[in-house]
Structures are given as C-alpha cells and as structure tokens.
Write an enzyme that holds these catalytic residues in place. Sequence first.
Site, PDB file in Angstrom:
ATOM      1  N   ARG A 210     -13.266  -1.969  55.319  1.00  0.00           N
ATOM      2  CA  ARG A 210     -13.041  -3.409  55.507  1.00  0.00           C
ATOM      3  C   ARG A 210     -11.828  -3.673  56.389  1.00  0.00           C
ATOM      4  O   ARG A 210     -10.801  -3.034  56.238  1.00  0.00           O
ATOM      5  CB  ARG A 210     -12.818  -4.078  54.161  1.00  0.00           C
ATOM      6  CG  ARG A 210     -14.081  -4.244  53.366  1.00  0.00           C
ATOM      7  CD  ARG A 210     -13.791  -4.950  52.062  1.00  0.00           C
ATOM      8  NE  ARG A 210     -15.007  -5.054  51.271  1.00  0.00           N
ATOM      9  CZ  ARG A 210     -15.019  -5.010  49.952  1.00  0.00           C
ATOM     10  NH1 ARG A 210     -13.903  -4.861  49.280  1.00  0.00           N
ATOM     11  NH2 ARG A 210     -16.158  -5.117  49.309  1.00  0.00           N
TER      12      ARG A 210
ATOM     13  N   GLU B  10       0.818  -1.217   0.000  1.00  0.00           N
ATOM     14  CA  GLU B  10       0.000   0.000   0.000  1.00  0.00           C
ATOM     15  C   GLU B  10       0.845   1.259   0.000  1.00  0.00           C
ATOM     16  O   GLU B  10       0.719   2.110  -0.856  1.00  0.00           O
ATOM     17  CB  GLU B  10      -0.894   0.022   1.241  1.00  0.00           C
ATOM     18  CG  GLU B  10      -2.188  -0.708   1.037  1.00  0.00           C
ATOM     19  CD  GLU B  10      -3.046  -0.704   2.277  1.00  0.00           C
ATOM     20  OE1 GLU B  10      -2.523  -0.413   3.368  1.00  0.00           O
ATOM     21  OE2 GLU B  10      -4.235  -1.002   2.156  1.00  0.00           O
TER      22      GLU B  10
ATOM     23  N   GLU C 117     -11.767  16.870  35.954  1.00  0.00           N
ATOM     24  CA  GLU C 117     -12.702  17.975  36.052  1.00  0.00           C
ATOM     25  C   GLU C 117     -11.974  19.308  36.006  1.00  0.00           C
ATOM     26  O   GLU C 117     -12.379  20.225  35.320  1.00  0.00           O
ATOM     27  CB  GLU C 117     -13.456  17.844  37.372  1.00  0.00           C
ATOM     28  CG  GLU C 117     -14.848  18.370  37.348  1.00  0.00           C
ATOM     29  CD  GLU C 117     -15.551  17.987  38.631  1.00  0.00           C
ATOM     30  OE1 GLU C 117     -16.704  17.556  38.556  1.00  0.00           O
ATOM     31  OE2 GLU C 117     -14.954  18.107  39.710  1.00  0.00           O
TER      32      GLU C 117
ATOM     33  N   ARG D 170      -4.479 -21.341  17.207  1.00  0.00           N
ATOM     34  CA  ARG D 170      -4.454 -22.796  17.240  1.00  0.00           C
ATOM     35  C   ARG D 170      -3.321 -23.287  18.133  1.00  0.00           C
ATOM     36  O   ARG D 170      -2.195 -22.818  18.037  1.00  0.00           O
ATOM     37  CB  ARG D 170      -4.264 -23.320  15.827  1.00  0.00           C
ATOM     38  CG  ARG D 170      -4.650 -24.753  15.650  1.00  0.00           C
ATOM     39  CD  ARG D 170      -4.582 -25.123  14.207  1.00  0.00           C
ATOM     40  NE  ARG D 170      -5.823 -24.851  13.495  1.00  0.00           N
ATOM     41  CZ  ARG D 170      -5.969 -25.065  12.200  1.00  0.00           C
ATOM     42  NH1 ARG D 170      -4.967 -25.501  11.491  1.00  0.00           N
ATOM     43  NH2 ARG D 170      -7.114 -24.816  11.614  1.00  0.00           N
TER      44      ARG D 170
END
Lengths: 104, 570
Positions: free
Chosen positions: B455, B75, B315, B222
């Site tokens: 936690r 190309e 922001e 494969r």
Amino acid sequence: MVEQDPDYDNLDEQQSYILRLFVTGASPNSSRAISNLKQICETYLKDNYELEIIDVYQQPMIAEREQIIVLPMLLKVSPSPERRLMGDLSDTEKVLIGLGLKKY
Amino acid sequence: MSKAKEQKMNEKYPTLPKTPTGIIGLDEITGGGIPKGRPTLVCGDAGCGKTLMSLEFIIRGAIDFDEPGVFMAFEEKTEELAMNVASLGFDLDKLQKQKKIKLDHVHIDRSEIEETGEYDLEGLFIRLSYAIDSIGAKRVVLDTLENLFSGLSNETVLRSELRRLFHWLKDKGVTAIITGERGDGKLTRQGLEEYVSDCVILLDHRVINQISTRRLRIVKYRGSLHGTNEYPFLIDEEGISVLPVTSLKLEKPVSSERITSGIPALDKMLDGRGFFKGSSILVSGTAGTGKTSIAAYFANQTCSEGKKCIYFAFEESPNQIIRNMHSIGVNLQQYVDKGLLKFFASRPTLYGLEMHLVAMYKVIKKFKPQSIVLDPITNLITVGSVSEVKSMLIRLIDFLQEEQITVMFTALTLNTIISDQTDEGVSSLVDAWLLVRDIEYNGERNRGMYIMKSRGMKHSNQVREFVITDKGLDLVDVYLGPEGVLTGSAREAQILQEQTGEVLRDYAFGRKDREISRKRKVLEAKISSLQTEFESIEEELNKVSQEEELVKQVAAKTRAEITQRRGEKG
C-alpha cells in the site's frame, strides 16, 4: 452431634461452667439473650457457672479475636468442648443441647 | 470504548467519581476504575481469579494510590493469602505492619455453631468497622461473602443483613469489592447482584479445545461508559493484566518514514526504499520457501541499526533459529547479547489465542521494540479457528500501529495453489504482502518471490527468483524462456546459452571484419596497379609527344641554319 460422655451428669456436678455472652449494647436481640440465658442458668446450673457479658461495641477488637460474626453469641468456654451458640437463646432445647445439659 | 467521547462527556457533566484499581488494563476498560465509595461485585466460577483480582485491588491501592485497604477473607486464612501473593512479589506482612493493609480471616464452621434464636450480623459490622477505622481504609474487599450462607441457615436474616451491609458500606464511603461464586443461571449463587447494583464484573474461565482462557466482562456499570466486550486477562508473575486491545477507530497515526527490509534487492522492488514504518508485512509461502530467513533478515537489519526487535517464534526455539540463520550468514546472537533482540518462543498450544495476545502485548509494552516478527502465525490456527486468529491479529495490528511498531508476519500457505484470497484472512489487514512460492520446473524446485501488494508505494510487479546462499539472501531477475519463467539451473543454462551465442556472434563478426579488410587490401592493390599502368601509359604518351616536339624543334633549327647559310652564300 455432641460428643458427650455417657455419665456426663457426674462430670457436670464437679466442673463449673464458664460462659461468655457477647452482646451489642441494649439491642432487642441482646436484651432477650441476656434474660433468656440468665433464666436457663438459674434453672439448670444454679451456683455452678460463671457468666461474663461482653458488649462488643465497647471492645471491637474482641470481635476479630473471637471470630465473631453473628451476635448475640454465647461462648461456652468450659467444660470442653468449646461451643458457640448463636442467637437470642430463645430456643431453650437447643441451648441445653449446646451446653451439654441435655442429650440430643 | 471511545475514550474521546467519554472525555467530552466528562467536561459537560460531573460523572461518577472512580477509584482506579491499579490492575493493568482494567482501568482502561472501566474508564478510570470502579465506582468510588460504592460496592462492586466480582463474580465467577471457582478458580477464575476473583480472590487474586480483589487482593490486587487492595495491594495496588495501598502501594500505588496510598489508599489503605481491608481484606476480609471468608475462605482462606490470612497466612495462606500472604503466601499466595508472595509469588507475585507482594509482601503482605510488611504492608500489614505498615498499617496499609488489614487482613481479617472470618471463620465460620457450621459444626461449631448452634443457632438458638434470633440473631443478626452485627458482629461482622463491628469487626469491619473496627478494621476500617484502625487503618483509615478507603478500600474494602469481602472475599466470598456467600460463605456466610453455608455457615448460617437463616436466609431471611442473612439477606436483610447483607442489604444492610451494602448500605452501610456506601455510608462509610469505602470502595468495596465483593466476590461471589457463580451460580446456575445467575451471576452469583445467592443472587448478590440484587444488592450490588452499581458495577458487576464477571470473570470467566473457559476451556476450548483443551486450552483455557480467562476472560473478563463488565456486565453492568451504572452511570458510566465501559467496554462491553469480553476481554481476556492473564495471571502471571506480575498479577493480573487485562487486554483492552479492541480499538475500533481507524484514526491511527501514520508515518511516511521508510525502513529497509534488510535485503537491498527487495527494497529496490519496493520503490527503492523499503517498507513504511509502523506498517504490517505479511510474508507467505509454502513450506521451506525461506519465510523465516526473510524474517530473520528483517530482525537483523533492525538490530544492526541499533533498534530493538522482538522475535515471537511459534515453531522453532530461539537457539534453533540462531543456529539456522548462522548458515546464511546472519549472526543474531550478537544482538541477543547486546539486548537489542529478544526472542519470545512459545508453543501455540501453551495457552489460548487471547493469552498469546496478552502475553505479546505485555512483552511489547515492556520492551518497546521498533519492530517485531511473528513466525509463523499459521501455527496459531491450532489453538483457534480462522476467524478467531483473524480477530486476534486485527487487534494486534491495531495495537502495533498505534505504537508505530513495524510487524512482519510469516504465514504458511498449505495448498500449492496460491489463493489470492487470504492467508488467515489477514491479507486485507496488512500493508504489504510478499509471496514466496515454489517454481517447480525441469526437475528442480526454486523459489520465486513477488509483491502481492504494498500500500502507498510504487512497487515492482516482477517475479524475482529468491536465492538463499551461505552468504545470504538475494533476489535475481528471472529469465523468461520460450516455456515460461526460468529459474535455478534452467536460468543458469539460459545464461550460459546466451553467453555461448555471444561468443559465436563475436567470432562471426570478427571473420567478416577480416574478410572486408582483405577485400579492401585486394582492391587497394588493384587500384595501385591500375594507377601504375596508367602512369606508364601516360609516360609513354608523353614521351611520343616530346619526341615530336623535339623533332619539330630540331627541324626548325636546321631549316633556319640552312636558310642562313644560303643567304651568306648568296
């Protein structure tokens, strides 16, 4: 398709043909191409052509330089424009058009 | 993709040898690279990055793996290719001169070609073979081989020749990439996937909501395990990077090391020691509740310990944040200058979510921070749906946990009713969730903060008032008044009222004390007067009895004298 001078017949008489045929050893396509081309040249361009037959196997570098993909290939160097004819040249009509020996 | 499993397999059976591509992330997805000595098909629409990917494969091979490569372009011209990758910092001309790379541009123009009979593609074979042998190439790229179909009309010959080409490439033992344009309903326009059956990579370029994202998927590999998902990839100034962040395992290392939030009062609420290292913290709240300030404090704290931090701002611009934080006494500029703090600001709409993720991933990998801040994640919603944002954040958190990077997200809750459910649905993913909420009362708005969850540690269940002053952030105990929680001036008023009460009580106590002492004085005076009275009575009584005694003595004496006298006379 082919930009031809209206009075090409005259020009052809003066200008000799320079042709290069790229082949791959003695493959069937190549052998056919050589014999077909020789026949066409003898018939239509008798004594008015220079033919160089190049075996790309022997000179692989030439493949890149000449942008060769498809083989066999006939390169019409002169008279201009440069034309490339692919295949074993069995279609005489097309070969003649390509060489500018016949109007399209 | 489970790497551990794959490694186990490798030990048992000899698996497919692979050639690493050197493209960031791609080798991880494929478990080591593309199949060695076999052709791989890379297909996709126009502009999806096929040429760049294959060219990078060649360049990386030449530079990083010492494997020379041939790039056959159908190309673009070689000069154009060189120019294209020069922007990525690769010098193709130099590599060509060093005989590490060979570029070959194949030019086919139908208008210059007349087909006159039987032919084959032997020329291409010779050309390729010569190119491979001239530099001892191990890698080959055929960039859009399908261009042959537009140049030549005899499809039957082309197809049989292509089949021969792929066999020939295998025999040559070169690792090849063949690119192809995507066709309708097929992977490639000319069905190249029929010939290349070992590995097929599909590149995709989708535009959703006007934002484009590039994705990559391994359609087929494969004889090898591979990641089957669609992975986003990024083309930037360093070439292609693929992001394989989708660890499904929950086997990440954990740290019990603690890191401070930068706000001592907040640390106190968290068992007195702050967050866990490598944990994820969500700070959510309504607009203007100081989420960014908390995040900036956290970043500031990290940097003040000499550790690195990245602040992803979605922001505000970095300068805006630095200026704003200056107003609460946080000087972030010094850390930026020292290279400890890195701002990475981008509008969410700049690119797709996945791209954001890839970009973040790359920056994090490069800068290796101790902690990061994402402020705010809510804005990402504008580029994706909630579920997409969630999946992106899951992957980000996964990645960060693996790297032991502490992350603080801020999120804007849009509704005033605080839902216990979700904020972008990430609340279930994060380790700690701080909620900053407005408390509107008595004609003013104040901020209250509490820990929704944390936690693995004891944490306070109290709502604290979150105060932002020009000296910084602080948490104050809220007052419980008769009408509920008191904050702001109501709290101040309450404090004042209580202070007044105290003064009054003090005064009252003083008065009573004085009364008592006065009473005591009166009593004591009375006691002493009674005492005196008693003493005088006692004295009086004593006097009488003494007189009597005296009289008695005197009488006895007189009688004795009389008796004596009588005796003398008588």
